[in-house]
Design an enzyme around this catalytic site. Sequence first.
Site, PDB file in Angstrom:
ATOM      1  CE1 TYR A  80      -4.156   2.091   0.650  1.00  0.00           C
ATOM      2  CE2 TYR A  80      -2.507   3.384   1.740  1.00  0.00           C
ATOM      3  CZ  TYR A  80      -3.710   3.482   1.084  1.00  0.00           C
ATOM      4  OH  TYR A  80      -4.505   4.264   1.072  1.00  0.00           O
ATOM      5  CG  PHE A 102      -6.736  16.785 -24.428  1.00  0.00           C
ATOM      6  CD1 PHE A 102      -7.008  16.464 -25.709  1.00  0.00           C
ATOM      7  CD2 PHE A 102      -7.402  16.148 -23.307  1.00  0.00           C
ATOM      8  CE1 PHE A 102      -7.558  15.145 -25.647  1.00  0.00           C
ATOM      9  CE2 PHE A 102      -7.867  14.906 -23.375  1.00  0.00           C
ATOM     10  CZ  PHE A 102      -8.172  14.396 -24.770  1.00  0.00           C
ATOM     11  CG  ASP A 103     -11.557  16.297 -24.799  1.00  0.00           C
ATOM     12  OD1 ASP A 103     -10.435  15.929 -24.320  1.00  0.00           O
ATOM     13  OD2 ASP A 103     -12.224  15.524 -25.373  1.00  0.00           O
ATOM     14  CG  ASP A 132      -1.895  18.382 -21.403  1.00  0.00           C
ATOM     15  OD1 ASP A 132      -1.459  17.327 -21.060  1.00  0.00           O
ATOM     16  OD2 ASP A 132      -2.867  18.705 -21.763  1.00  0.00           O
ATOM     17  CB  ALA A 145      -0.351  13.532 -23.187  1.00  0.00           C
ATOM     18  CE  LYS A 198      -3.815  10.332 -24.717  1.00  0.00           C
ATOM     19  NZ  LYS A 198      -4.256  11.606 -23.772  1.00  0.00           N
ATOM     20  CG  HIS A 236     -16.691  14.715 -26.865  1.00  0.00           C
ATOM     21  ND1 HIS A 236     -16.593  15.398 -26.036  1.00  0.00           N
ATOM     22  CD2 HIS A 236     -15.513  13.933 -27.136  1.00  0.00           C
ATOM     23  CE1 HIS A 236     -15.198  15.297 -25.495  1.00  0.00           C
ATOM     24  NE2 HIS A 236     -14.495  14.440 -26.166  1.00  0.00           N
TER      25      HIS A 236
END
Length: 462
Positions: A73, A125-126, A216, A218, A259, A453
């Site tokens: 843990y 990004f969304d 960001d 990714a 990604k 979406h």
Amino acid sequence: MERKYVAEPFRIKAVEPLKMLSHAERVKKIKEANYNLFHLRGEDCYIDLLTDSGTNAMSQTQWAGVMQGDEAYAGSSSYYKLIEAGKDIFDYGYIQPVHQGRAAEKVLLPLFLSEGMFAISNMFFDTTRAHVILAGARPIDCVIEEAKNPHIRAKFKGNMDVEKLEKTILEKGSDNVGLVVMTITNNSAGGQPVSMKNLQEVSDICKKYKIPLCIDAARFAENAHFIKRDEEGYQDKAVKEIVREMFQYGDMFTMSAKKDAIVNMGGLLGIKEKESPLVLKVKANCMSYEGFFTYGGLAGRDLEAMAIGLYEGIDENYLKYRIGQMEYLASRLDEAGIAYQSPVGGHGVFIDAAEMYPQIPYYEYPGQTLCIELYKEAGIRTCDIGSYMLGNDPDTNKQLKADFEFSRLAIPRRVYTQSHLDTIADALISVKKRAHTIQQGYKITWEPPILRHFQAHLAPLS
Ligand SMILES: *Cc1c(COP(=O)(O)O)cnc(C)c1O
């Protein structure tokens, strides 16, 4: 001219059989899914290009790592292995695992944004856009104008327009801008890379106005590959060195590991300094939302696979093959005269649906229309990156007009072969041939208030 395919730097050890539906069955399935491709079952898609997120094939080393994952843990050895990899690759003092990229956004963004504030990005990004809005702030995109024209083959089309950035900061007041976010590569603009020079210029402006800069990250490895390929002075540098240099311009990063870290689930949050009040707040938020800070919502085996995948993602032979797949598919579209965001970016080919369907206005969703046609044609699942995805203005509730109407063909890592890419190109060519026969697009018959979406229901207008 058709481009040579860069052969795979691996061979196939396990295979996953695919189901092949008939045309009539596909027409029925997409109708039952309310014309939302997120509602299709994965098994009903022959080639699934919905996303490159978490759909990657792991290596034998990663699968062996899964078996060796330490499920303690607190303080598992897999956690320490991941932290070492993160510190080594990004050269940041504090690395926090989280369950995926949006979890990092949820933990970090409210620490910088609140009601009445703004966040500025090359392009959000969304999910990042959603977390800015959920924190009460408003997102502003300042991508360079070239990005908005799919035909302009400019290098580094993901860049921030630095003049516009500075103007926006002055207009809104620097105290009201809580965060600047550099999305690398720029996903929504078509996986377009950001140059080192642009990162440096944005970092200078952020320092001038004392605004923190968040990366960001990714697709950090694909971005580094483009810098090596196209930016002067980087040809002889190792991708790993380039990555470290890129991250020196940021103060923190959020990252979806689904990604470029080539795993099926995971994310990271990084902060440049090792200890700070910010690190304490991140740990506190993480423990409320994600789990104790040494696992951050992931199993030990996930941490282990990510630690290994981070290195596989920056392997230069892999990156040449990976970007080579996009270049090959794009070259087939060039031959067929099909427009896409060009030059082709890092993780997929973004077809210009507005050009394919000039008769369909943005509020009838040309991108979504093309996605539906591709599914009917060959069982290929893609997604809209256009007005359908962008949604409504959070203040007026009116449909926003996106800068682009793309159908995104996201290519999962190490999954599909050259023949699959040929099947995709052939399907697009058929769909283009009958594009003029489609008179109208789609309307939304039901939608949720945010990230619509994923869930909305649609119906054809004719
Ligand atoms: C995928 C992605 C995210 C969100 O990550 P998830 O792992 O899907 O939560 C954020 N930003 C960019 C640029 C992405 O591509």
